[in-house]
Design a protein around this motif. Sequence first.
Motif, PDB file in Angstrom:
ATOM      1  N   ASP A 156       0.560  -1.098   0.449  1.00  0.00           N
ATOM      2  CA  ASP A 156      -0.312   0.314  -0.095  1.00  0.00           C
ATOM      3  C   ASP A 156       0.868   1.272   0.024  1.00  0.00           C
ATOM      4  O   ASP A 156       0.676   2.735  -0.790  1.00  0.00           O
ATOM      5  N   PHE A 157       1.778   1.601   0.501  1.00  0.00           N
ATOM      6  CA  PHE A 157       3.005   2.350   0.640  1.00  0.00           C
ATOM      7  C   PHE A 157       3.770   2.897  -0.045  1.00  0.00           C
ATOM      8  O   PHE A 157       4.398   3.801  -0.348  1.00  0.00           O
ATOM      9  N   ALA A 158       3.774   1.649  -1.643  1.00  0.00           N
ATOM     10  CA  ALA A 158       4.314   2.074  -2.802  1.00  0.00           C
ATOM     11  C   ALA A 158       4.189   2.780  -3.750  1.00  0.00           C
ATOM     12  O   ALA A 158       3.382   2.917  -4.823  1.00  0.00           O
ATOM     13  N   GLU A 159       3.705   4.015  -3.099  1.00  0.00           N
ATOM     14  CA  GLU A 159       2.987   5.009  -4.097  1.00  0.00           C
ATOM     15  C   GLU A 159       3.343   5.442  -5.112  1.00  0.00           C
ATOM     16  O   GLU A 159       3.226   6.101  -6.535  1.00  0.00           O
ATOM     17  N   ASN A 160       4.891   5.847  -5.145  1.00  0.00           N
ATOM     18  CA  ASN A 160       5.612   6.020  -6.633  1.00  0.00           C
ATOM     19  C   ASN A 160       5.625   5.033  -7.435  1.00  0.00           C
ATOM     20  O   ASN A 160       4.982   5.399  -8.486  1.00  0.00           O
ATOM     21  N   TYR A 161       5.799   4.072  -7.094  1.00  0.00           N
ATOM     22  CA  TYR A 161       5.849   2.283  -7.658  1.00  0.00           C
ATOM     23  C   TYR A 161       4.559   2.438  -8.530  1.00  0.00           C
ATOM     24  O   TYR A 161       3.756   2.326  -9.629  1.00  0.00           O
ATOM     25  N   HIS A 162       2.814   2.596  -7.554  1.00  0.00           N
ATOM     26  CA  HIS A 162       1.315   2.933  -8.242  1.00  0.00           C
ATOM     27  C   HIS A 162       1.397   3.980  -9.479  1.00  0.00           C
ATOM     28  O   HIS A 162       0.909   3.968 -10.251  1.00  0.00           O
ATOM     29  N   ARG A 163       1.178   4.995  -9.126  1.00  0.00           N
ATOM     30  CA  ARG A 163       1.734   6.076  -9.868  1.00  0.00           C
ATOM     31  C   ARG A 163       2.039   5.462 -10.888  1.00  0.00           C
ATOM     32  O   ARG A 163       1.669   6.790 -12.501  1.00  0.00           O
ATOM     33  N   TRP A 164       3.330   5.218 -11.232  1.00  0.00           N
ATOM     34  CA  TRP A 164       4.085   5.410 -12.163  1.00  0.00           C
ATOM     35  C   TRP A 164       3.043   4.600 -13.649  1.00  0.00           C
ATOM     36  O   TRP A 164       3.237   4.910 -14.721  1.00  0.00           O
ATOM     37  N   ILE A 165       2.766   2.802 -12.835  1.00  0.00           N
ATOM     38  CA  ILE A 165       2.217   1.741 -13.091  1.00  0.00           C
ATOM     39  C   ILE A 165       0.864   3.216 -14.092  1.00  0.00           C
ATOM     40  O   ILE A 165       0.509   2.982 -15.009  1.00  0.00           O
ATOM     41  N   LEU A 166      -0.218   3.433 -12.981  1.00  0.00           N
ATOM     42  CA  LEU A 166      -1.454   4.008 -13.384  1.00  0.00           C
ATOM     43  C   LEU A 166      -0.857   4.988 -14.680  1.00  0.00           C
ATOM     44  O   LEU A 166      -1.923   5.363 -16.035  1.00  0.00           O
ATOM     45  N   ASP A 167       0.068   6.296 -14.533  1.00  0.00           N
ATOM     46  CA  ASP A 167       0.772   7.315 -15.865  1.00  0.00           C
ATOM     47  C   ASP A 167       1.137   6.144 -16.930  1.00  0.00           C
ATOM     48  O   ASP A 167       0.462   6.906 -17.900  1.00  0.00           O
ATOM     49  N   LEU A 168       1.371   4.995 -17.368  1.00  0.00           N
ATOM     50  CA  LEU A 168       0.993   4.510 -18.242  1.00  0.00           C
ATOM     51  C   LEU A 168       0.142   4.122 -18.674  1.00  0.00           C
ATOM     52  O   LEU A 168      -0.275   3.850 -19.989  1.00  0.00           O
ATOM     53  N   PHE A 169      -1.626   3.906 -18.134  1.00  0.00           N
ATOM     54  CA  PHE A 169      -2.234   3.012 -18.293  1.00  0.00           C
ATOM     55  C   PHE A 169      -3.102   4.385 -18.712  1.00  0.00           C
ATOM     56  O   PHE A 169      -4.227   4.068 -19.897  1.00  0.00           O
TER      57      PHE A 169
END
Length: 241
Positions: A17-30
């Motif tokens: 849950d706290f890996a926000e930079n990782y998640h945002r990177w994925i989201l921005d590609l999608f």
Amino acid sequence: MENFEVEYIGKDLEAMDFAENYHRWILDLFKPYIGKDIVEVGAGTGSFSQLLLETKPETLRLIEPSEMFIALSENLSGSNGTAKVDFFRNIFTQVADEISTGSQPDTLIYINVLEHIEDDIRELETVHRTLADHGRVCIFVPSMPMLFSEFDKRIGHFRRYTKKELVKKCEAAGFKIRVARYFDFLGILPWLVKYRMMRSLTMESGAVRLYDRVAVPLIRPIENILQPPIGKNLLVVAEKV
């Protein structure tokens, strides 16, 4: 409570849950491929779901079969915004017909989920049937079978994908590939050492937090310019045709 078969044990520990930079990177590609009627399969406790709300969907339907459903419903029930959020404690193939009744979704999201499903081909066929015409499925999975470890088995992985394998399975289900790229080249070596060579069976939250805060901001701009030929993960966007 309705009985159901849990086909995977929950979100990967590498997508905590706290890996926000990782998640945002994925989201921005999608993000260029995400529509207004979204279904997230295997939503876990809702960390990625919260980011999906920032895209301002009209509806967000969240599916989670495991015990994390309780936290998911608590975390997202009071979400701000205009999106209508619905929850399903089940597996996708059991609720696909219900979801597609009336309004077929234009986007399905799988973040570290498809590798937990033994019959992934059937899953993709169900996704294709459920999506609206020209709808898209956004998939993020672990890659490189050579990295498959006892830790993968412990957290419920049936496989790590090659790009060729996942593309072929999507195409066989009737999809046209819009994006297929490897992700997180830098993460290959730590995973290889820790889980293949040292045979670790745990993932420490401090190490994940450090990687998210230090490594991701460094490697993201590089991979956005130069797509890596291999990576610890694989990202695919496929369109229903």
